[in-house]
Design a protein around this motif. Structure first.
Motif, PDB file in Angstrom:
ATOM      1  N   HIS A   1       0.834  -1.203   0.000  1.00  0.00           N
ATOM      2  CA  HIS A   1       0.000   0.000   0.000  1.00  0.00           C
ATOM      3  C   HIS A   1       0.872   1.258   0.000  1.00  0.00           C
ATOM      4  CE1 HIS A   1      -3.601   2.338   0.544  1.00  0.00           C
ATOM      5  NE2 HIS A   1      -3.045   2.958   1.571  1.00  0.00           N
ATOM      6  N   ASP A   2       1.915   1.261   0.823  1.00  0.00           N
ATOM      7  CA  ASP A   2       2.803   2.431   0.913  1.00  0.00           C
ATOM      8  C   ASP A   2       3.764   2.532  -0.258  1.00  0.00           C
ATOM      9  OD1 ASP A   2       1.685   3.330   3.273  1.00  0.00           O
ATOM     10  OD2 ASP A   2       3.118   2.272   4.536  1.00  0.00           O
ATOM     11  N   THR A   3       4.283   1.402  -0.721  1.00  0.00           N
ATOM     12  CA  THR A   3       5.314   1.435  -1.752  1.00  0.00           C
ATOM     13  C   THR A   3       4.771   1.492  -3.181  1.00  0.00           C
ATOM     14  OG1 THR A   3       5.486  -0.988  -1.763  1.00  0.00           O
ATOM     15  CG2 THR A   3       7.004   0.231  -0.330  1.00  0.00           C
ATOM     16  N   VAL A   4       3.514   1.130  -3.354  1.00  0.00           N
ATOM     17  CA  VAL A   4       2.940   1.153  -4.703  1.00  0.00           C
ATOM     18  C   VAL A   4       1.780   2.141  -4.791  1.00  0.00           C
ATOM     19  CG1 VAL A   4       1.823  -0.210  -6.516  1.00  0.00           C
ATOM     20  CG2 VAL A   4       3.669  -1.221  -5.176  1.00  0.00           C
ATOM     21  N   LYS A   5       0.709   1.871  -4.057  1.00  0.00           N
ATOM     22  CA  LYS A   5      -0.502   2.702  -4.177  1.00  0.00           C
ATOM     23  C   LYS A   5      -0.269   4.149  -3.753  1.00  0.00           C
ATOM     24  CE  LYS A   5      -3.819  -1.022  -3.848  1.00  0.00           C
ATOM     25  NZ  LYS A   5      -5.009  -1.553  -3.188  1.00  0.00           N
ATOM     26  N   LYS A   6       0.314   4.334  -2.572  1.00  0.00           N
ATOM     27  CA  LYS A   6       0.548   5.708  -2.105  1.00  0.00           C
ATOM     28  C   LYS A   6       1.595   6.403  -2.962  1.00  0.00           C
ATOM     29  CE  LYS A   6      -0.948   5.739   2.694  1.00  0.00           C
ATOM     30  NZ  LYS A   6      -0.510   5.955   4.078  1.00  0.00           N
ATOM     31  N   LYS A   7       2.621   5.669  -3.378  1.00  0.00           N
ATOM     32  CA  LYS A   7       3.645   6.255  -4.238  1.00  0.00           C
ATOM     33  C   LYS A   7       3.014   6.785  -5.524  1.00  0.00           C
ATOM     34  CE  LYS A   7       7.798   5.118  -6.808  1.00  0.00           C
ATOM     35  NZ  LYS A   7       8.526   4.016  -7.396  1.00  0.00           N
ATOM     36  N   GLU A   8       2.146   5.989  -6.144  1.00  0.00           N
ATOM     37  CA  GLU A   8       1.463   6.421  -7.370  1.00  0.00           C
ATOM     38  C   GLU A   8       0.573   7.632  -7.109  1.00  0.00           C
ATOM     39  OE1 GLU A   8      -0.604   2.936  -8.747  1.00  0.00           O
ATOM     40  OE2 GLU A   8       1.250   1.989  -9.450  1.00  0.00           O
ATOM     41  N   LEU A   9      -0.116   7.638  -5.979  1.00  0.00           N
ATOM     42  CA  LEU A   9      -0.987   8.750  -5.619  1.00  0.00           C
ATOM     43  C   LEU A   9      -0.172  10.026  -5.389  1.00  0.00           C
ATOM     44  CD1 LEU A   9      -4.013   9.313  -5.027  1.00  0.00           C
ATOM     45  CD2 LEU A   9      -3.485   8.888  -2.624  1.00  0.00           C
ATOM     46  N   TYR A  10       0.919   9.925  -4.644  1.00  0.00           N
ATOM     47  CA  TYR A  10       1.755  11.088  -4.368  1.00  0.00           C
ATOM     48  C   TYR A  10       2.386  11.633  -5.650  1.00  0.00           C
ATOM     49  CZ  TYR A  10       1.326   9.587   0.516  1.00  0.00           C
ATOM     50  OH  TYR A  10       0.854   9.219   1.745  1.00  0.00           O
ATOM     51  N   GLN A  11       2.787  10.737  -6.523  1.00  0.00           N
ATOM     52  CA  GLN A  11       3.339  11.160  -7.813  1.00  0.00           C
ATOM     53  C   GLN A  11       2.277  11.886  -8.632  1.00  0.00           C
ATOM     54  OE1 GLN A  11       6.031   8.638 -10.443  1.00  0.00           O
ATOM     55  NE2 GLN A  11       4.058   8.373 -11.459  1.00  0.00           N
TER      56      GLN A  11
END
Length: 108
Positions: A50-60
């Motif tokens: 969740h932190d390394t993929v989903k949130k990373k994509e969202l923050y980007q």
């Protein structure tokens, strides 16, 4: 503190949030309403994707300038900086963060 990246359903609760003083107006009593400059996530067991993929994509997508992920089990930190709308890895360290945005090193 909760962080609303937009007016829709894109709310997150990062572990550490940094906002430059010129963007301080996004900090309200109830939450942050806007895009922080730097976010740090500390991985939880079973929640790392969740932190390394989903949130990373969202923050980007929303343009968070710098994003760090810390694994408390290994003390490894991985940082990303936004270049032309895409995250580029800016460092991988043990027990420290070297923020390009803040021009600072933080040990933990």
């Amino acid at each position: 503190m909760r962080c609303f990246l937009d007016e829709h359903s894109n709310a997150v609760q990062p572990d550490i949030i940094f906002v430059f003083s010129e963007n301080i107006s996004i900090i309200k009593d109830d939450a942050i309403h806007g895009i922080p400059d730097l976010l740090i996530e500390i991985l939880s067991p079973g929640n790392s994707l969740h932190d390394t993929v989903k949130k990373k994509e969202l923050y980007q997508k929303f343009g968070v300038k710098e994003y760090w992920v810390i694994d408390p089990e290994t003390t490894e930190s991985t940082g990303y900086t936004l270049k032309n709308g895409i995250y580029i890895e800016c460092g991988r360290y043990k027990a420290m963060i070297k923020s390009l945005l803040l021009n600072q090193e933080f040990n933990f």
